[in-house]
Write an enzyme that holds these catalytic residues in place. Structure first.
Site, short mmCIF file in Angstrom:
data_model
loop_
_atom_site.label_atom_id
_atom_site.label_comp_id
_atom_site.label_asym_id
_atom_site.label_seq_id
_atom_site.Cartn_x
_atom_site.Cartn_y
_atom_site.Cartn_z
N HIS A 77 -14.86 12.10 91.64
CA HIS A 77 -14.82 11.30 90.42
C HIS A 77 -14.14 9.96 90.64
O HIS A 77 -14.41 9.01 89.91
CB HIS A 77 -14.14 12.09 89.31
CG HIS A 77 -15.03 13.12 88.70
ND1 HIS A 77 -15.02 13.42 87.36
CD2 HIS A 77 -15.98 13.93 89.26
CE1 HIS A 77 -15.91 14.37 87.11
NE2 HIS A 77 -16.50 14.69 88.26
N HIS A 113 -21.87 21.08 94.49
CA HIS A 113 -21.85 22.30 93.70
C HIS A 113 -21.89 23.55 94.57
O HIS A 113 -22.02 24.66 94.04
CB HIS A 113 -23.01 22.29 92.72
CG HIS A 113 -22.89 21.23 91.67
ND1 HIS A 113 -23.89 20.94 90.76
CD2 HIS A 113 -21.87 20.37 91.38
CE1 HIS A 113 -23.50 19.96 89.97
NE2 HIS A 113 -22.28 19.59 90.33
#
Length: 724
Positions: free
Chosen positions: A97, A268
């Site tokens: 992020h 993921h």
């Protein structure tokens, strides 16, 4: 007689320094705000003017640091326990992020400054609980101190996390230097609420919410997100529509489809989402939290709120069976099951397998005897239903080694994209391979006769305007945000730059046709000769104005080839406006002076430097297309302060004559003396800029003007030099 006791009257105005709307300039919302040019004022930096982080970080014991970061991964803390006893997923999300806020349109965002520590980014909903990740790293930052920036540590933690879970990364570079103040002037969108849907005021889309209409320079789909909404467009599951959002968002981050799929899979493969609780029990984000929270946000003082009960995104569950190890289970999970939409305990939309064996379910983060249902986001489902993404994902499924390599390279690009050329890389794990997105430039020659080249240029017949303009156009593409562009490489002669309207292709081709033989004959690079040409023009103009000056020059720039140039990526560097040359490609809704500030900040210039450069270039014949706007002088070709003298002369009056068009008229005769645009007159209308203009208009400052112009010019010409 005694003084009466105080009645408790506060000695300062309530909220004077902290209340929303306390800025006195909000009384005049149309006033030009110069704050972006002072975004990282040295006064906010506690390290002192002599501190050199790039020198300090080289003193690190890199092996010891990595060992400490690796050990941290499994040292679970009771105040914020690690999922499955491993902080890897949390640290990867933090690094992701930080880097993922990068956008290719203007190079802003990204991880290279440690801006995740400050608002608004530290309090974005999408960054929920990353404050805990940074606080877990504090003992390491404290230990290594000045030798290790937060910016480097945040990204290193993500890289080491992958390695600790069995993945072989492509490498890592140190060299990110911290900022010390929020980048509050960076444009992140005009919405007035977090996660506002596209039908709300300030939407970054057109009325049809066409992904292609996403407002420049933004990359995320809504305020407060890094990428796309994991629940689907505007929170409604629709994998095919989400695929469009994913493709657009990742392209705005300079990623192609293969990199996008690899990043989705790799991101993921480990970790989980957190939504096993009531989001209403969470406290405010860090910037709004009470003082006793000590900089932490989203704290749950109602229910347990940690471990298996944590709430972050609101989605709940892991993607794979073994979320703390690198493997290839993600694609088997995605393609091996049918999926249906369900709601998490926190009420978020997510996808759940219709049928799954218990042994394929991940275990609970705290109790390995309990199995939990895996999940997928709408973006994950997009990898399965979008034909283009699915084809790539299936190829990766058939060739895991290819996936490993693709993800390693895409991850490295993600976390290094805003660091600039690899010459800036520091540390034993910095890869030596040239990657095209690094905009490689070969080393240039230095053993040539600089004075002889300057004389050839002076005798070439090119005018001062041509010399200065070509050098400026070559150098002005530099962006301090991601260290791209600039004069090094002489890419102005290559596509797409040679064809940009801002560069006046016909004029550019004519000038390069003269300068290229000089470079070939002298052994100098064309990049050096272009910069030298600008210097020669300025020296001639200064001398014509009565000032003998030598513009500093350092050789060694190289010439990039077409093979070294990602032409599609360079299209984002095209100047759509350039106030320094009085150029607008077309009329924009944003005023020309606002566009001037944006380009100036990207070039790393201050407001005084902007002022002196604009005023000086107006008299050097550098206006785009040869227009006379802002040329407030009868001595064109001389480096004089006439622009400022005549701009501030009260014998003149200023008359609007059309959109972005003005005349300067004599107050007595009403004769038109000059024409101007907004970016000319703003130096007289804005109080701060006028104060600078008045300095250069003073009778005792012609020499100061010349010296300041040369200093600012030299800064622009060398902004992209990392070998100095």
């Amino acid at each position: 007689m005694t003084d009466k006791p105080s009645t408790g009257r506060c000695p300062v105005m309530h909220g004077a320094n902290t209340a929303v709307g306390s800025d006195v300039m909000e009384w005049w919302p149309n006033a030009l705000n110069l704050d972006i040019l002072h975004q990282h004022d040295r006064k906010t930096n506690p390290m002192g003017a002599d501190f050199d982080y790039r020198a300090e970080v080289r003193k690190l014991d890199f092996d010891a640091l990595k060992a400490d970061v690796r050990a941290l991964m499994t040292e679970s803390q009771a105040w914020w326990p690690a999922d499955w006893g491993h902080y890897g997923g949390l640290m990867i999300r933090m690094a992701w992020h930080a880097a993922g806020s990068y956008r290719v349109a203007d190079g802003r965002g990204g991880a290279a400054t440690g801006n995740q520590r400050f608002a608004p980014i530290n309090s974005w909903p999408d960054n929920g609980n990353l404050d805990k990740a940074r606080r877990l790293l504090w003992p390491i930052k404290k230990k290594y101190g000045n030798r290790l920036s937060w910016a480097d540590l945040i990204i290193l933690a993500g890289n080491v996390a992958y390695e600790s879970m069995g993945f072989r990364t492509f490498g890592f570079s140190f060299g990110r230097e911290d900022i010390w103040h929020p980048e509050k002037d960076t444009y992140w969108g005009s919405e007035k609420e977090w996660l506002a849907t596209s039908d709300k005021p300030g939407s970054r889309y057109d009325e049809q919410r066409n992904p292609e209409s996403l407002e420049d320079p933004l990359a995320a789909v809504m305020m407060g997100l890094i990428y796309v909404n994991p629940e689907g467009p505007d929170g409604q599951p629709d994998p095919l529509e989400t695929a469009k959002d994913v493709r657009m968002t990742f392209s705005r981050m300079a990623m192609n489809d293969e990199e996008t799929v690899a990043l989705t899979i790799g991101g993921h493969t480990v970790g989980k989402c957190h939504g096993n609780g009531d989001a209403a029990n969470l406290g405010p984000a860090p910037e709004a939290a009470e003082i006793e929270e000590q900089g932490l946000g989203w704290n749950n003082h109602v229910t347990r709120g940690v471990g298996r009960d944590a709430v972050t995104s609101g989605l709940e569950g892991a993607w794979t069976t073994h979320p703390t190890r690198w493997d290839h289970e993600y694609l088997e999970m995605l393609f091996g099951h049918e999926w249906q939409v369900v709601q998490s305990p926190a009420g978020a939309n997510q996808w759940q397998p219709v049928d799954i064996r218990e042994e394929d379910m991940p275990v609970d983060v705290e109790d390995p005897s309990i199995r939990r249902m895996p999940m997928m986001t709408d973006a994950d489902m997009a990898m399965k239903v979008d034909p283009g993404f699915r084809a790539i994902a299936e190829e990766f499924r058939q060739d895991p080694d290819r996936l490993d390599d693709a993800f390693a390279r895409a991850w490295f690009k993600l976390i290094h994209r805003d660091m600039g050329p690899k010459e800036r890389y520091i540390g034993p794990e910095a890869p030596t391979e040239d990657l095209i997105w690094q905009d490689p430039v070969p080393a240039g020659p230095t053993a040539y006769n600089v004075e002889a080249v300057k004389q050839r240029i002076a005798d070439s017949g090119l005018g001062i305007g041509d010399l200065v303009t070509t050098a400026w156009d070559s150098a002005r593409t530099f962006r301090q945000s991601d260290k791209r562009g600039g004069a090094n490489g002489a890419r102005i002669r290559l596509a797409p730059q040679k064809d940009w309207a801002a560069n006046e292709p016909e004029r550019l081709a004519r000038v390069l046709g003269v300068l290229e033989p000089i470079a070939a004959d002298s052994g100098a690079s064309l990049a050096d000769v272009i910069v030298l040409a600008g210097n020669v023009g300025i020296e001639q103009a200064a001398k014509a104005a009565g000032h003998d000056r030598v513009v500093p020059f350092q050789p060694g720039r190289g010439d990039a080839s077409e093979e070294m140039t990602d032409a599609d990526s360079f299209r984002w560097l095209e100047p759509l406006s350039d106030a320094y040359r009085n150029f607008l490609k077309k009329d924009y809704t944003v005023p020309a002076e606002e566009l001037m500030l944006d380009r100036t900040q990207l070039m790393g210039l201050t407001a005084p430097e902007m002022t002196v450069l604009v005023g000086g270039m107006r008299g050097l014949g550098t206006n785009h297309g040869g227009t006379r706007d802002g040329v407030f002088t009868d001595r064109e070709g001389q480096l004089t302060n006439d622009f400022f003298v005549n701009l501030t002369d009260m014998d003149n009056r200023w008359v609007p004559t059309g959109h972005n068009r003005y005349e300067i008229r004599d107050r007595q005769t009403d004769d038109v003396k000059w024409t101007a645009t907004r970016v000319d007159l703003v130096f007289g209308s804005n109080a701060v800029l006028r104060s600078y203009a008045e300095v250069y208009a003073q009778d005792d400052n012609p020499a100061k003007f010349v010296d300041d112009f040369i200093a600012a010019w030299n800064k622009v010409m060398n902004a992209d030099r990392f070998d100095r």
